[in-house]
Write a protein that holds these residues in place. Structure first.
Motif, short mmCIF file in Angstrom:
data_model
loop_
_atom_site.label_atom_id
_atom_site.label_comp_id
_atom_site.label_asym_id
_atom_site.label_seq_id
_atom_site.Cartn_x
_atom_site.Cartn_y
_atom_site.Cartn_z
N SER A 183 22.05 14.22 14.64
CA SER A 183 22.28 15.79 14.22
C SER A 183 22.11 16.49 15.37
O SER A 183 22.90 17.71 15.42
CB SER A 183 20.72 16.01 13.07
OG SER A 183 19.76 16.05 13.88
N LYS A 184 21.87 16.12 16.59
CA LYS A 184 21.64 17.06 17.58
C LYS A 184 23.20 17.02 18.42
O LYS A 184 23.59 17.89 19.16
CB LYS A 184 20.86 16.26 18.81
CG LYS A 184 19.56 16.21 18.17
CD LYS A 184 18.52 15.56 19.14
CE LYS A 184 17.31 15.40 18.53
NZ LYS A 184 16.34 14.58 19.76
N GLU A 204 26.95 17.57 18.82
CA GLU A 204 28.01 18.86 18.43
C GLU A 204 29.56 18.33 18.29
O GLU A 204 29.79 17.40 19.10
CB GLU A 204 27.92 19.91 19.33
CG GLU A 204 26.54 20.47 19.42
CD GLU A 204 26.66 21.79 20.34
OE1 GLU A 204 27.78 21.94 20.94
OE2 GLU A 204 25.60 22.38 20.34
N THR A 246 33.12 19.25 18.29
CA THR A 246 33.93 20.53 18.97
C THR A 246 35.45 20.22 18.84
O THR A 246 36.20 21.01 19.29
CB THR A 246 33.44 20.58 20.55
OG1 THR A 246 33.77 19.60 21.08
CG2 THR A 246 31.95 20.96 20.59
N GLU A 273 35.03 18.83 11.42
CA GLU A 273 33.60 19.41 11.67
C GLU A 273 32.89 19.74 10.56
O GLU A 273 31.61 19.38 10.30
CB GLU A 273 33.91 20.74 12.36
CG GLU A 273 32.66 21.49 12.70
CD GLU A 273 33.06 22.66 13.57
OE1 GLU A 273 31.95 23.28 14.16
OE2 GLU A 273 34.02 23.02 13.59
N ILE A 274 33.39 20.03 9.18
CA ILE A 274 32.74 20.47 8.05
C ILE A 274 32.50 18.93 7.51
O ILE A 274 31.59 18.73 7.00
CB ILE A 274 33.63 21.10 7.10
CG1 ILE A 274 33.79 22.39 7.67
CG2 ILE A 274 33.03 21.11 5.82
CD1 ILE A 274 34.81 23.38 6.69
N VAL A 321 31.95 16.10 8.99
CA VAL A 321 30.64 15.47 9.50
C VAL A 321 29.36 16.12 9.24
O VAL A 321 28.44 15.46 9.04
CB VAL A 321 30.81 15.66 11.15
CG1 VAL A 321 29.78 15.08 11.88
CG2 VAL A 321 32.05 14.89 11.57
N ASP A 322 29.46 17.49 9.00
CA ASP A 322 28.27 18.16 8.61
C ASP A 322 27.86 17.83 7.41
O ASP A 322 26.43 17.77 6.77
CB ASP A 322 28.40 19.77 8.64
CG ASP A 322 28.15 20.33 9.83
OD1 ASP A 322 27.35 19.75 10.76
OD2 ASP A 322 28.43 21.52 10.29
N ILE A 323 28.84 17.62 6.34
CA ILE A 323 28.49 17.10 4.88
C ILE A 323 27.72 15.77 5.06
O ILE A 323 26.76 15.43 4.37
CB ILE A 323 29.57 17.00 4.12
CG1 ILE A 323 30.13 18.48 3.98
CG2 ILE A 323 29.35 16.17 2.78
CD1 ILE A 323 31.62 18.34 3.04
N ARG A 375 26.10 14.55 7.43
CA ARG A 375 24.65 14.45 8.18
C ARG A 375 23.61 15.21 7.11
O ARG A 375 22.67 14.60 7.00
CB ARG A 375 24.89 15.44 9.37
CG ARG A 375 25.37 14.63 10.49
CD ARG A 375 25.65 15.64 11.54
NE ARG A 375 26.22 15.33 12.76
CZ ARG A 375 26.66 15.79 14.01
NH1 ARG A 375 26.77 17.13 13.92
NH2 ARG A 375 27.04 15.44 14.83
N LYS A 376 24.22 16.24 6.45
CA LYS A 376 23.18 16.88 5.77
C LYS A 376 22.88 16.37 4.20
O LYS A 376 21.71 16.59 3.83
CB LYS A 376 23.46 18.44 5.64
CG LYS A 376 23.47 19.18 7.04
CD LYS A 376 24.02 20.59 6.94
CE LYS A 376 24.17 21.21 8.28
NZ LYS A 376 24.63 22.27 8.41
#
Length: 823
Positions: free
Chosen positions: A644-645, A647, A649, A769-770, A772-774, A776-777
Motif C-alpha cells: 500500500s505504500k 505509488e 504514477t 491507477e484506479i 490498483v487502488d481497488i 489494494r483496498k
C-alpha cells in the motif's frame, strides 16, 4: 475423471511435503520453500493462485436458486458442500466474500438469540470469542517469550562456563548469592567455573585462554548445527525472521503450515539455539512469528475465526502486536508496529484487541521476570540529564548514518540472498550455517564487545556511566581524590580509548556478519543486530562529543549550554538514538519505532531526538530505494503482495494490462443456459483456467456472472452422487429459471448457486491507477474488464504485480508468453 479435474491446478496438495523433504537452498526458500515465483503456471491460469477459491457469491448471490415448486430440478447447493468456501495452499483469499460470509453468520446468530436460552448463550460466546482468543494468544506469547529469554541467556553463558552449585543458573544468577564477589570483579565467584578451570584446573594463562576459545567455538558450532538440522528436518518454515511471510499472510495469502504447531515448536527451540550460537541475529523478529503461530492455533478453537480466513487475520494482527510487546517490552509500540508495518486490514476493533493482547503478553512476561530486573527487556535504561539544542546536529548525523547503513544492508543482503539461490553454495544450507557460525565465533571471541550476547552489548552501550559501572567505557581520568565525579564530564582514560578501538572493530564485524547471517536457514531476527550497529556508532559519537565539549567548552556550540565541570553530554543517549536510526534505516519504520524506543527508555523528553534521527534515517534510505528489508524479501521470494505504500504514477489503462492480449487465444467463457454437462466438462478438460466468465450467449457476450473451475467440478460430482438423472447431455444452466426443454430431455443441472452474480468489473478505459487502488483496498483476486457490458478480458492480482515490475524495471514482462489469465 472429475476428481482429476478438481486437482488440475498449479500447486498440488502435497506441496508442503515436498518442502519438508527439501535438501537444497532452492527448495528451502525463506519461509516458504517452493512457492512464490511469478513464473508458476497456476497464476497464469488465474488469480494469483485462486484455484481453490469458491465462487465469490456464496454469501452474496442474488437469490441463490431456490428450487421451483413446479419442477423437480436439482438445487443441491443449498446445503454446504465439503470443499466449498475453503482455500488450498498458496492461494489468495477473497476478502469481500469472507466479509459477506461473516455478516451473514452474524445476522443468523442475532436472529436466533431470542429463541431460547441456549441460542442466547451461543450469541454471547460468539461475541466474546474475539476477546478470548486474543487473551489466550497474549498468555501463550508472554509465557513462550519468557521461556525463550531464560533459555537463551543460560545457553549463551554455557559457551563460557557452568555454575557448579546449580546447573540451571546462568552466570549472573550463579553469583547472586555469593559473598565472595568484589565490586571490580562482580561477575567472578567460586560457584562459576570457566571451561578452562574445569578441564585444565587453571583460570589464567595462555593455555586457559586457548581452552576457553576452543570451547566457545565448539558450543557455538554445536548450537548452530542443531538449530539448522531441526529446521531442515522438521519445520522448514521455522527459518528466517518470519515477518515478510506474516505480512504476506495478513494480506490474504494462504501458506499452510507456516503458522502451525510444528512450526511453533521448532521455531521456539531453534530460536534459543540460534541466539545462543552467537550468530549476528536477534530473537525479536521471530517472536512475532511465534506469537502469530499461537494466534493461529487458538483461532481454531472458535468457529467464528476457524471458518473465516479474513476474521482469522484480525487475530493474527493482534498476535503480531503481542509479539513485539514481549520482544521489546513495548505494548503500545507493538500495537503501532502491527498497524504500521505488518497489517493489511486493521479495523478499529482489531486495534482494541491488539492493545489487549499486547497488554496481556506484557503482563505475563513481567510476571515471569526473565532478566531479574523487574523489567520486560534486558536493556531498559533511564537518563536523568536533558539534551540540548546543539545536539540535534549529531543526532541528525546519526540518522544519516542509519539511512546509509539501511540502504547498503538491503542491497547487499538481497544481492547475497539472490546469489545464494542461484549458486551451488546455496544448495547446502547446513554447511552455510556452520561456516558462518564458525567465522563468527572465531572472530568474535577475542573482542569482549562481540563475544558477549548482543542484548547485553546494547545494554552496556545504552547505560550511562555511574558509580556502579565497572565497564571500560566508564574508565575516565579523575580530577580530584582519585575518583570521578559522575555528574560531571571528565577526560577519557586509557580504558575508554581502548574500548573505542574495540567498538570500531566490533562495528565493522557486525556490519559484515549481519549481511551474511540474515537469511540463513535458522530463525534470525534483524532488530537486535541493527540496533547493536547503531548503538555502537552512537556511543562512539557520544564519547567524541563528550570529549569535544570537555576540551573545547569555549566553542560557540558548547559555551551557552556546557559550563566547565558540568555534565553536558550523555553518551548512552547517543547510543539509543543511533540504535533507533539504524533500525529505522533497515525497516523504514517511523512512528512505531519511536514509541518502541521511548518505552525502552521511559524518557518522554527524548522523543524529539528520536523523531529527528528516525525521520532523517527514513529520508536518506528512501533516497536510495523506498523498500524496507521486509518488502525487499517479499519481492525476492515472489510473494503476491501489493504494498500500500507504493505509488502508481503511470498512465496505462486497464485494456493494456488485461488478458487475453492481442496474440493470445480468445477468452474462454460459459453461456448461461445452452451448455451440456459434456460440453462443460470438455471446456474444463481442454483449458487450465481456474474460472470462467458466464455470458448470456455467444451472440450477445454480455456478462452474467463468474464461476470458478473448482466449484463447477465439485457441483457436478455432488449432483451425480446425490441425484439420479444427471447425464452427459443434461443441460447446464446458471439462470434463476430453467430453459424450455423437450419433454424427453434428461434432468437439467442448475448451477446458479455457485455463480458470482456481482463480480467486480471495470471498463477498458479505466486508468490502472484506479484499478490498483481497488485491488489494494478491497483485496480483490480478479477483476473483469468490459465495454458496454460485453466482456473483453480479466485482470488478476498477478497481472498487476507483473505490470508494476515491468514498469519499475522497464523490461519485458515476467512471463514472456503469457497464457490468457482470465479465470
Amino acid at each position: 475423471m472429475e476428481s482429476e479435474q478438481l486437482y488440475h491446478r498449479g500447486y498440488c496438495r502435497n506441496s508442503y511435503n515436498s518442502i519438508a523433504s527439501a535438501s537444497s537452498d532452492e527448495e528451502l526458500l525463506d519461509g516458504a520453500g517452493v512457492i512464490m515465483d511469478f513464473h508458476t503456471t497456476e497464476d497464469d491460469n488465474l488469480l494469483d493462485g485462486d484455484a481453490a477459491s469458491p465462487g465469490s457469491n456464496y454469501a452474496m448471490s442474488n437469490g441463490g436458486g431456490a428450487p421451483s415448486s413446479s419442477t423437480h430440478l436439482l438445487d443441491f447447493l443449498e446445503e454446504p458442500i465439503p470443499g466449498v468456501g475453503t482455500y488450498d495452499d498458496f492461494h489468495t483469499i477473497d476478502w469481500v466474500r469472507e466479509k459477506c460470509k461473516d455478516r451473514e453468520r452474524h445476522r443468523k446468530i442475532n436472529s436466533k438469540k431470542k429463541e431460547s436460552a441456549w441460542e442466547f448463550t451461543k450469541s454471547l460466546y460468539d461475541a466474546w470469542s474475539g476477546w478470548l482468543v486474543v487473551t489466550l494468544t497474549g498468555l501463550a506469547s508472554g509465557a513462550l517469550a519468557g521461556l525463550i529469554d531464560i533459555a537463551a541467556d543460560w545457553m549463551n553463558d554455557l559457551k563460557e562456563g557452568v555454575c557448579l552449585s546449580a546447573l540451571w543458573f546462568n552466570h549472573e544468577q550463579c553469583c547472586w548469592t555469593s559473598n565472595e564477589t568484589t565490586f571490580a570483579e562482580r561477575d567472578k565467584c567460586p560457584q562459576w567455573k570457566s571451561w578452562a578451570e574445569l578441564i585444565l584446573g587453571q583460570a589464567e594463562g595462555p593455555g586457559s585462554y586457548i581452552m576457553n576459545y576452543f570451547m566457545y567455538i565448539y558450543w557455538a558450532l554445536s548450537f548452530a548445527f542443531l538449530a539448522v538440522c531441526l529446521v531442515k528436518v522438521f519445520a522448514p518454515y521455522a527459518c528466517g525472521s518470519g515477518i515478510p511471510e506474516i505480512k504476506t499472510i495478513l494480506s490474504g495469502f494462504i501458506i499452510r503450515g507456516y503458522l502451525g504447531k510444528w512450526t511453533l515448536m521448532i521455531k521456539t527451540i531453534t530460536l534459543v539455539l540460534a541466539v545462543a550460537s552467537g550468530l549476528s541475529l536477534g530473537k525479536e523478529g521471530p517472536l512475532v512469528h511465534v506469537a502469530c503461530c499461537c494466534g493461529n492455533i487458538f483461532s481454531y478453537l472458535f468457529p467464528k475465526y476457524s471458518k473465516n480466513e479474513a476474521k482469522k487475520r484480525e487475530v493474527l494482527s493482534a498476535a503480531s502486536a503481542a509479539g513485539v510487546s514481549v520482544a521489546f517490552g513495548a505494548p503500545i509500540g507493538g500495537v503501532l508496529f502491527s498497524l504500521e508495518e505488518v497489517s493489511y486490514y486493521f479495523p478499529l476493533k482489531t486495534l482494541w484487541r491488539s492493545f489487549f493482547a499486547a497488554l496481556v503478553a506484557a503482563f505475563v512476561l513481567r510476571s515471569i521476570n526473565p532478566f531479574g530486573n523487574s523489567r520486560l527487556v534486558l536493556f531498559y535504561v533511564e537518563y536523568h540529564t536533558p539534551w540540548y539544542l546543539f545536539e540535534l546536529i549529531p543526532f541528525i548525523l546519526l540518522g544519516v548514518f542509519g539511512g546509509l547503513w539501511g540502504a547498503f544492508f538491503i542491497k547487499a543482503n538481497i544481492a547475497w540472498c539472490r546469489r545464494r539461490k542461484s549458486t551451488r553454495f546455496g544448495r547446502y544450507p547446513v554447511l552455510e550455517v556452520i561456516l558462518v557460525a564458525a567465522i563468527t565465533a572465531v572472530v568474535a571471541f577475542p573482542n569482549p564487545y562481540t563475544r558477549k550476547n548482543t542484548s547485553e552489548l546494547i545494554k552496556e552501550l545504552f547505560t550511562d556511566c555511574g558509580p556502579l559501572e565497572s565497564s571500560q567505557l566508564c574508565q575516565y581520568r579523575s580530577q580530584m581524590n582519585g575518583t570521578k565525579a559522575f555528574s560531571d564530564d571528565q577526560p577519557a582514560g586509557p580504558g575508554v580509548y581502548s574500548a573505542m578501538w574495540q567498538l570500531c572493530l566490533a562495528l565493522i564485524f557486525k556490519i559484515i556478519m549481519t549481511i551474511f547471517t540474515f537469511g540463513l536457514k535458522v530463525p534470525s531476527g534483524l532488530f537486535i543486530p541493527s540496533m547493536a550497529i547503531g548503538a555502537i556508532a552512537g556511543r562512539i559519537v557520544g564519547i567524541a562529543m563528550e570529549q569535544l565539549a570537555y576540551y573545547h567548552h569555549d566553542w560557540f556550540l558548547f559555551k551557552e549550554w556546557c559550563e566547565v565541570g558540568a555534565d553536558c553530554i550523555t553518551p548512552g543517549l547517543y547510543a539509543m538514538v543511533g540504535a533507533a536510526a539504524c533500525l529505522g534505516g533497515v525497516t523504514r519504520m517511523t512512528v512505531s519505532l519511536v514509541i518502541i524506543v521511548f518505552e525502552l527508555t521511559g524518557g518522554l523528553e527524548y522523543i524529539v531526538p528520536l523523531m529527528a534521527a528516525v525521520m532523517t534515517s527514513k529520508w536518506v534510505g528512501d533516497a536510495f530505494g523506498r523498500e524496507g528489508i521486509y518488502e525487499a524479501h517479499i519481492r525476492l521470494n515472489g510473494y503476491p503482495f501489493l504494498d500500500s505504500k507504493e505509488e502508481f504514477t503511470h498512465t496505462t489503462l486497464a485494456r493494456e494490462v488485461m488478458r487475453p492480449r492481442r496474440n493470445d487465444p480468445p477468452l474462454a467463457v460459459l453461456t448461461q443456459d445452452d451448455l451440456t454437462v459434456e460440453e462443460l466438462q470438455g471446456i474444463i478438460n481442454e483449458t487450465s483456467y481456474n474460472g470462467f466468465p458466464v455470458i448470456v450467449s455467444k451472440e450477445s457476450q454480455r456478462l452474467v456472472g463468474f464461476a470458478l473451475r473448482r466449484d463447477i467440478t465439485i457441483a457436478i460430482e455432488n449432483a451425480r452422487r446425490k441425484q439420479e438423472g444427471i447425464v452427459l447431455n443434461s443441460r447446464v444452466y446458471f439462470t434463476q429459471h430453467a430453459p424450455t426443454l423437450p419433454a424427453d430431455s434428461p434432468r437439467p443441472l442448475k448451477l446458479r448457486s455457485i455463480l458470482d452474480m456481482s463480480p467486480f468489473t471495470v471498463t477498458d478505459h479505466t486508468p490502472m491507477e484506479i484499478v490498483v487502488d481497488i485491488f489494494r483496498k478491497l483485496g480483490l483476486r480478479q477483476c473483469l474488464v468490459t465495454h458496454n457490458g460485453i466482456v473483453l478480458g480479466i485482470i488478476t492480482k498477478k497481472n498487476i504485480l507483473e505490470h508494476l515490475e515491468e514498469l519499475k524495471q522497464q523490461s519485458p514482462p515476467l512471463v514472456t508468453s503469457p497464457a490468457p489469465l482470465h479465470t
